[in-house]
Design a protein around this motif. Structure first.
Motif, PDB file in Angstrom:
ATOM      1  N   ARG A  33       0.841  -1.192   0.000  1.00  0.00           N
ATOM      2  CA  ARG A  33       0.000   0.000   0.000  1.00  0.00           C
ATOM      3  C   ARG A  33       0.878   1.245   0.000  1.00  0.00           C
ATOM      4  N   ASN A  34       1.419   1.606  -1.138  1.00  0.00           N
ATOM      5  CA  ASN A  34       2.237   2.808  -1.231  1.00  0.00           C
ATOM      6  C   ASN A  34       1.345   4.010  -1.501  1.00  0.00           C
ATOM      7  N   ASN A  35       1.505   5.037  -0.704  1.00  0.00           N
ATOM      8  CA  ASN A  35       0.796   6.284  -0.922  1.00  0.00           C
ATOM      9  C   ASN A  35       1.781   7.431  -0.722  1.00  0.00           C
ATOM     10  N   PRO A  36       1.421   8.630  -1.125  1.00  0.00           N
ATOM     11  CA  PRO A  36       2.372   9.747  -1.011  1.00  0.00           C
ATOM     12  C   PRO A  36       2.825  10.011   0.426  1.00  0.00           C
ATOM     13  N   GLU A  37       1.945   9.820   1.385  1.00  0.00           N
ATOM     14  CA  GLU A  37       2.319  10.051   2.783  1.00  0.00           C
ATOM     15  C   GLU A  37       3.368   9.047   3.247  1.00  0.00           C
ATOM     16  N   LYS A  38       3.244   7.835   2.781  1.00  0.00           N
ATOM     17  CA  LYS A  38       4.180   6.789   3.175  1.00  0.00           C
ATOM     18  C   LYS A  38       5.550   6.976   2.521  1.00  0.00           C
ATOM     19  N   LEU A  39       5.592   7.630   1.387  1.00  0.00           N
ATOM     20  CA  LEU A  39       6.835   7.808   0.656  1.00  0.00           C
ATOM     21  C   LEU A  39       7.596   9.073   1.049  1.00  0.00           C
ATOM     22  N   THR A  40       7.040   9.900   1.946  1.00  0.00           N
ATOM     23  CA  THR A  40       7.750  11.110   2.371  1.00  0.00           C
ATOM     24  C   THR A  40       8.821  10.746   3.392  1.00  0.00           C
ATOM     25  N   PRO A  41       9.894  11.538   3.463  1.00  0.00           N
ATOM     26  CA  PRO A  41      10.930  11.257   4.462  1.00  0.00           C
ATOM     27  C   PRO A  41      10.398  11.487   5.874  1.00  0.00           C
ATOM     28  N   TYR A  42      10.865  10.679   6.790  1.00  0.00           N
ATOM     29  CA  TYR A  42      10.414  10.762   8.176  1.00  0.00           C
ATOM     30  C   TYR A  42      11.380  11.626   8.968  1.00  0.00           C
TER      31      TYR A  42
END
Length: 121
Positions: A33-42
Motif C-alpha cells: 500500500r504505497n501512498n504519497p504520505e508513506k513515501l515522504t521522508p520521516y
C-alpha cells in the motif's frame, strides 16, 4: 585441513539461505500500500520543512577526522596496556611514550592552528 572449515561453511550457508528466504517471504506476503504520505521522508514525526540539501560546514568533517585519528590512538594503546606486564619493563614503555608524545605534538599543532576554535574570525 578443509574438512575443519566445513561446519563454518554450513553455518554461513544456512544464514544466507535463511536471510534470503525470510526477505522473500516478507516481500511476497507483505502489504503493498504505497501512498504519497508513506513515501515522504520521516523527520521525527514532523512534516519535512525546507530543502534536505543543505550545506554542512567543513569544520564538522575536520572534527570527525580528528576524532577518528585520536580514536585509532586508543585502539593502538589498548593491546599495549593489556600486554604491558609481558613487555620487558622500561623497554616496553619507551615506544608508547614516543607514540603518545607524537600524538600530543599533533594535538598541540591542532590547537595552534585553531582547528577546534568555532568562533568566527
Amino acid at each position: 585441513m578443509l574438512e575443519s572449515y566445513f561446519p563454518i561453511f554450513v553455518v554461513i550457508s544456512i544464514a544466507i539461505i535463511l536471510a534470503v528466504v525470510l526477505l522473500s517471504i516478507g516481500k511476497i506476503i507483505g502489504p503493498k500500500r504505497n501512498n504519497p504520505e508513506k513515501l515522504t521522508p520521516y523527520e521525527s514525526g514532523m512534516d519535512p520543512v525546507g530543502s534536505t540539501r543543505t550545506r554542512v560546514t567543513v569544520r564538522f568533517y575536520l572534527v570527525a577526522m580528528i576524532f577518528i585519528v585520536f580514536d585509532i590512538e586508543v585502539i593502538f594503546m589498548y593491546p599495549w596496556a593489556v600486554s604491558f606486564r609481558e613487555l620487558s619493563g622500561f623497554y616496553g614503555l619507551i615506544p608508547m611514550v614516543t607514540f603518545v608524545l607524537i600524538l600530543l605534538a599533533g594535538y598541540y599543532y591542532i590547537l595552534k592552528k585553531k582547528a577546534l576554535d568555532w568562533d568566527e574570525e
